[in-house]
Design a protein around this motif. Sequence first.
Motif, PDB file in Angstrom:
ATOM      1  N   ILE A 193     -33.859  38.124  -0.218  1.00  0.00           N
ATOM      2  CA  ILE A 193     -33.771  36.951  -1.444  1.00  0.00           C
ATOM      3  C   ILE A 193     -34.890  36.586  -1.933  1.00  0.00           C
ATOM      4  O   ILE A 193     -34.948  36.587  -3.382  1.00  0.00           O
ATOM      5  CB  ILE A 193     -34.014  35.486  -0.875  1.00  0.00           C
ATOM      6  N   PHE A 194     -35.833  36.263  -1.512  1.00  0.00           N
ATOM      7  CA  PHE A 194     -37.787  36.229  -1.656  1.00  0.00           C
ATOM      8  C   PHE A 194     -37.459  37.859  -3.451  1.00  0.00           C
ATOM      9  O   PHE A 194     -37.743  37.561  -4.529  1.00  0.00           O
ATOM     10  CB  PHE A 194     -38.721  36.147  -1.338  1.00  0.00           C
ATOM     11  N   VAL A 195     -36.962  38.526  -2.860  1.00  0.00           N
ATOM     12  CA  VAL A 195     -37.961  40.029  -3.883  1.00  0.00           C
ATOM     13  C   VAL A 195     -36.561  40.047  -4.575  1.00  0.00           C
ATOM     14  O   VAL A 195     -37.278  40.483  -5.930  1.00  0.00           O
ATOM     15  CB  VAL A 195     -37.457  40.667  -3.259  1.00  0.00           C
ATOM     16  N   GLU A 196     -34.792  39.476  -4.574  1.00  0.00           N
ATOM     17  CA  GLU A 196     -34.347  39.434  -5.836  1.00  0.00           C
ATOM     18  C   GLU A 196     -35.065  38.818  -6.971  1.00  0.00           C
ATOM     19  O   GLU A 196     -34.452  38.424  -7.872  1.00  0.00           O
ATOM     20  CB  GLU A 196     -32.789  39.496  -5.164  1.00  0.00           C
ATOM     21  N   LEU A 234     -35.570  39.412   7.321  1.00  0.00           N
ATOM     22  CA  LEU A 234     -35.499  40.708   6.349  1.00  0.00           C
ATOM     23  C   LEU A 234     -34.449  39.874   5.193  1.00  0.00           C
ATOM     24  O   LEU A 234     -34.149  40.491   4.198  1.00  0.00           O
ATOM     25  CB  LEU A 234     -34.389  41.996   6.988  1.00  0.00           C
ATOM     26  N   TYR A 235     -33.504  38.982   5.519  1.00  0.00           N
ATOM     27  CA  TYR A 235     -32.339  38.130   4.774  1.00  0.00           C
ATOM     28  C   TYR A 235     -33.276  37.621   4.080  1.00  0.00           C
ATOM     29  O   TYR A 235     -32.928  37.362   2.547  1.00  0.00           O
ATOM     30  CB  TYR A 235     -31.431  37.784   5.216  1.00  0.00           C
TER      31      TYR A 235
END
Length: 83
Positions: A36-39, A31-32
């Motif tokens: 990071i990718f989505v952000e 999930l982390y």
Amino acid sequence: MREIKMPAFMKDARNTKAHSMWREMAIFILLYVISIFVEAMAMVPGLLVYIASRPDAASWFERAGSSDVTGDIESELFSNRQL
């Protein structure tokens, strides 16, 4: 000594199968990394708007593709230095 009374949900949790610590850690790391990718992807539209709004943005790309860019930071730092 007086015994501490546990709430009903704690007593029920003791009787059920618990989650593995390693599985919980793997889910957290997954999930982390996804967050990071989505952000990073959420920043792309804002960066595109920022670049499009700058009148000098074309010169950034021209300089990046030119052959006179050496990438030598020391020559840029010390070229104007007087000995």
